[in-house]
Design a protein around this motif. Structure first.
Motif, PDB file in Angstrom:
ATOM      1  N   GLY A  98      39.094 -14.768  18.412  1.00  0.00           N
ATOM      2  CA  GLY A  98      38.621 -14.349  19.367  1.00  0.00           C
ATOM      3  C   GLY A  98      37.561 -15.084  19.741  1.00  0.00           C
ATOM      4  O   GLY A  98      36.885 -15.365  19.039  1.00  0.00           O
ATOM      5  N   THR A  99      37.345 -15.249  21.084  1.00  0.00           N
ATOM      6  CA  THR A  99      36.157 -15.779  21.516  1.00  0.00           C
ATOM      7  C   THR A  99      35.677 -14.913  22.975  1.00  0.00           C
ATOM      8  O   THR A  99      36.624 -14.637  23.798  1.00  0.00           O
ATOM      9  CB  THR A  99      36.476 -17.014  22.179  1.00  0.00           C
ATOM     10  OG1 THR A  99      37.142 -17.955  21.084  1.00  0.00           O
ATOM     11  CG2 THR A  99      35.293 -17.908  22.507  1.00  0.00           C
ATOM     12  N   SER A 100      34.420 -14.634  22.697  1.00  0.00           N
ATOM     13  CA  SER A 100      33.721 -13.998  24.044  1.00  0.00           C
ATOM     14  C   SER A 100      32.425 -14.735  24.068  1.00  0.00           C
ATOM     15  O   SER A 100      32.011 -15.309  23.111  1.00  0.00           O
ATOM     16  CB  SER A 100      33.667 -12.329  23.702  1.00  0.00           C
ATOM     17  OG  SER A 100      33.115 -12.113  24.604  1.00  0.00           O
ATOM     18  N   ILE A 101      31.617 -14.268  25.203  1.00  0.00           N
ATOM     19  CA  ILE A 101      30.448 -14.909  25.254  1.00  0.00           C
ATOM     20  C   ILE A 101      29.376 -14.394  23.910  1.00  0.00           C
ATOM     21  O   ILE A 101      29.287 -13.245  23.927  1.00  0.00           O
ATOM     22  CB  ILE A 101      29.537 -14.269  26.762  1.00  0.00           C
ATOM     23  CG1 ILE A 101      30.621 -15.037  27.788  1.00  0.00           C
ATOM     24  CG2 ILE A 101      28.232 -14.937  26.798  1.00  0.00           C
ATOM     25  CD1 ILE A 101      30.324 -14.374  29.100  1.00  0.00           C
ATOM     26  N   GLY A 102      29.174 -15.484  23.382  1.00  0.00           N
ATOM     27  CA  GLY A 102      28.359 -15.122  22.078  1.00  0.00           C
ATOM     28  C   GLY A 102      28.944 -14.525  20.878  1.00  0.00           C
ATOM     29  O   GLY A 102      28.163 -14.508  19.867  1.00  0.00           O
ATOM     30  N   PHE A 103      30.335 -14.539  20.957  1.00  0.00           N
ATOM     31  CA  PHE A 103      30.964 -14.088  19.584  1.00  0.00           C
ATOM     32  C   PHE A 103      32.033 -15.052  19.465  1.00  0.00           C
ATOM     33  O   PHE A 103      32.845 -15.323  20.415  1.00  0.00           O
ATOM     34  CB  PHE A 103      31.391 -12.835  19.845  1.00  0.00           C
ATOM     35  CG  PHE A 103      30.390 -11.695  20.097  1.00  0.00           C
ATOM     36  CD1 PHE A 103      29.703 -11.098  19.000  1.00  0.00           C
ATOM     37  CD2 PHE A 103      29.885 -11.507  21.537  1.00  0.00           C
ATOM     38  CE1 PHE A 103      28.501 -10.313  19.224  1.00  0.00           C
ATOM     39  CE2 PHE A 103      28.819 -10.451  21.539  1.00  0.00           C
ATOM     40  CZ  PHE A 103      28.038  -9.964  20.441  1.00  0.00           C
ATOM     41  N   GLY A 106      43.967 -11.787   2.793  1.00  0.00           N
ATOM     42  CA  GLY A 106      43.459 -12.040   4.135  1.00  0.00           C
ATOM     43  C   GLY A 106      42.226 -12.181   4.252  1.00  0.00           C
ATOM     44  O   GLY A 106      41.372 -11.655   3.297  1.00  0.00           O
ATOM     45  N   VAL A 107      41.609 -12.709   5.435  1.00  0.00           N
ATOM     46  CA  VAL A 107      40.134 -12.802   5.595  1.00  0.00           C
ATOM     47  C   VAL A 107      40.099 -12.428   7.180  1.00  0.00           C
ATOM     48  O   VAL A 107      40.532 -12.839   7.938  1.00  0.00           O
ATOM     49  CB  VAL A 107      39.653 -14.169   5.330  1.00  0.00           C
ATOM     50  CG1 VAL A 107      38.132 -14.379   5.672  1.00  0.00           C
ATOM     51  CG2 VAL A 107      40.236 -14.560   4.066  1.00  0.00           C
ATOM     52  N   VAL A 108      38.877 -11.506   7.361  1.00  0.00           N
ATOM     53  CA  VAL A 108      38.362 -11.298   8.674  1.00  0.00           C
ATOM     54  C   VAL A 108      37.072 -11.829   8.882  1.00  0.00           C
ATOM     55  O   VAL A 108      36.039 -11.436   8.016  1.00  0.00           O
ATOM     56  CB  VAL A 108      38.362  -9.723   8.986  1.00  0.00           C
ATOM     57  CG1 VAL A 108      37.670  -9.530  10.081  1.00  0.00           C
ATOM     58  CG2 VAL A 108      39.824  -9.167   8.751  1.00  0.00           C
ATOM     59  N   VAL A 109      36.754 -12.708   9.654  1.00  0.00           N
ATOM     60  CA  VAL A 109      35.302 -13.075   9.944  1.00  0.00           C
ATOM     61  C   VAL A 109      34.863 -13.083  11.253  1.00  0.00           C
ATOM     62  O   VAL A 109      35.394 -13.332  12.298  1.00  0.00           O
ATOM     63  CB  VAL A 109      35.399 -14.867   9.688  1.00  0.00           C
ATOM     64  CG1 VAL A 109      33.879 -15.058   9.996  1.00  0.00           C
ATOM     65  CG2 VAL A 109      35.791 -14.953   8.387  1.00  0.00           C
ATOM     66  N   LEU A 110      33.594 -12.260  11.530  1.00  0.00           N
ATOM     67  CA  LEU A 110      33.560 -12.017  12.900  1.00  0.00           C
ATOM     68  C   LEU A 110      32.056 -12.408  12.783  1.00  0.00           C
ATOM     69  O   LEU A 110      31.138 -12.234  12.069  1.00  0.00           O
ATOM     70  CB  LEU A 110      33.276 -10.296  12.973  1.00  0.00           C
ATOM     71  CG  LEU A 110      34.476  -9.563  13.081  1.00  0.00           C
ATOM     72  CD1 LEU A 110      34.122  -7.920  13.095  1.00  0.00           C
ATOM     73  CD2 LEU A 110      35.793  -9.943  13.888  1.00  0.00           C
ATOM     74  N   THR A 111      31.946 -13.436  14.148  1.00  0.00           N
ATOM     75  CA  THR A 111      30.478 -14.209  14.138  1.00  0.00           C
ATOM     76  C   THR A 111      29.688 -13.714  15.446  1.00  0.00           C
ATOM     77  O   THR A 111      30.538 -13.270  16.339  1.00  0.00           O
ATOM     78  CB  THR A 111      30.643 -15.503  14.047  1.00  0.00           C
ATOM     79  OG1 THR A 111      31.084 -16.009  15.193  1.00  0.00           O
ATOM     80  CG2 THR A 111      31.258 -15.954  12.845  1.00  0.00           C
ATOM     81  N   ASN A 112      28.486 -13.590  15.521  1.00  0.00           N
ATOM     82  CA  ASN A 112      27.755 -13.361  16.522  1.00  0.00           C
ATOM     83  C   ASN A 112      27.048 -14.620  17.174  1.00  0.00           C
ATOM     84  O   ASN A 112      26.102 -14.950  17.363  1.00  0.00           O
ATOM     85  CB  ASN A 112      26.719 -12.366  16.680  1.00  0.00           C
ATOM     86  CG  ASN A 112      25.741 -12.792  15.554  1.00  0.00           C
ATOM     87  OD1 ASN A 112      25.830 -13.278  14.648  1.00  0.00           O
ATOM     88  ND2 ASN A 112      24.339 -12.036  15.813  1.00  0.00           N
TER      89      ASN A 112
END
Length: 149
Positions: A100-105, A118-124
């Motif tokens: 996923g790609t969004s403005i700032g994320f 499995g792995v979930v990585v969410l960044t800001n």
């Protein structure tokens, strides 16, 4: 007035730096209407639940689970696209993934059915994609990139 001008210029300039800043939500732009062409809007816990569902298919049922993984469009010999999920094949087997790609994320979810992991990585951060890739490589012990070529 001069202080306000400097403060305003500083705040605007932050958009041009590669700093991990949250994106403010404005009611006018915060459309939560479902859209198949849009990205997931979720948190790590719910994304992990989705990831587990990709593994076992208990909640969505065997028929839909099988369709999500079997109906594919081949991108190249290692990548294909299923129903809402990417599939990547290498010498160690197949992994399921979503970015996923969004403005700032930026975010990445990868499931390795062979390891039952499995792995979930969410960044800001708008440069968080490479960090997410490296975390997945380290956690799953696999080389590669989970993104379309």
């Amino acid at each position: 007035a001069l202080a306000f001008a400097f403060l305003s210029a500083f705040v605007v300039s932050l958009a041009f730096f590669d700093w991990p800043l949250g994106v403010p939500r404005f009611a006018l732009f915060d459309d939560r209407t479902p859209s198949a062409a849009s990205s997931f809007r979720t948190n790590a816990e719910d994304m992990a639940r989705f990831m587990i569902e990709l593994e076992d298919g208990k909640e969505i049922g065997e028929r839909l689970h099988d369709r999500m993984l079997s109906e594919r469009v081949a991108i190249d010999p290692t990548f294909s696209w299923g129903l809402g999920i990417g599939l990547r094949k290498d010498q160690a087997g197949e992994t399921l993934w979503a970015r996923g790609t969004s403005i700032g994320f930026e975010s990445l979810m990868v499931v390795d059915p062979a390891q039952n992991a499995g792995v979930v990585v969410l960044t800001n951060s708008r440069s968080g994609g490479e960090l997410a890739q490296q975390i997945v490589r380290n956690v799953l012990g696999r080389d590669g990139v989970w993104a379309l070529p």
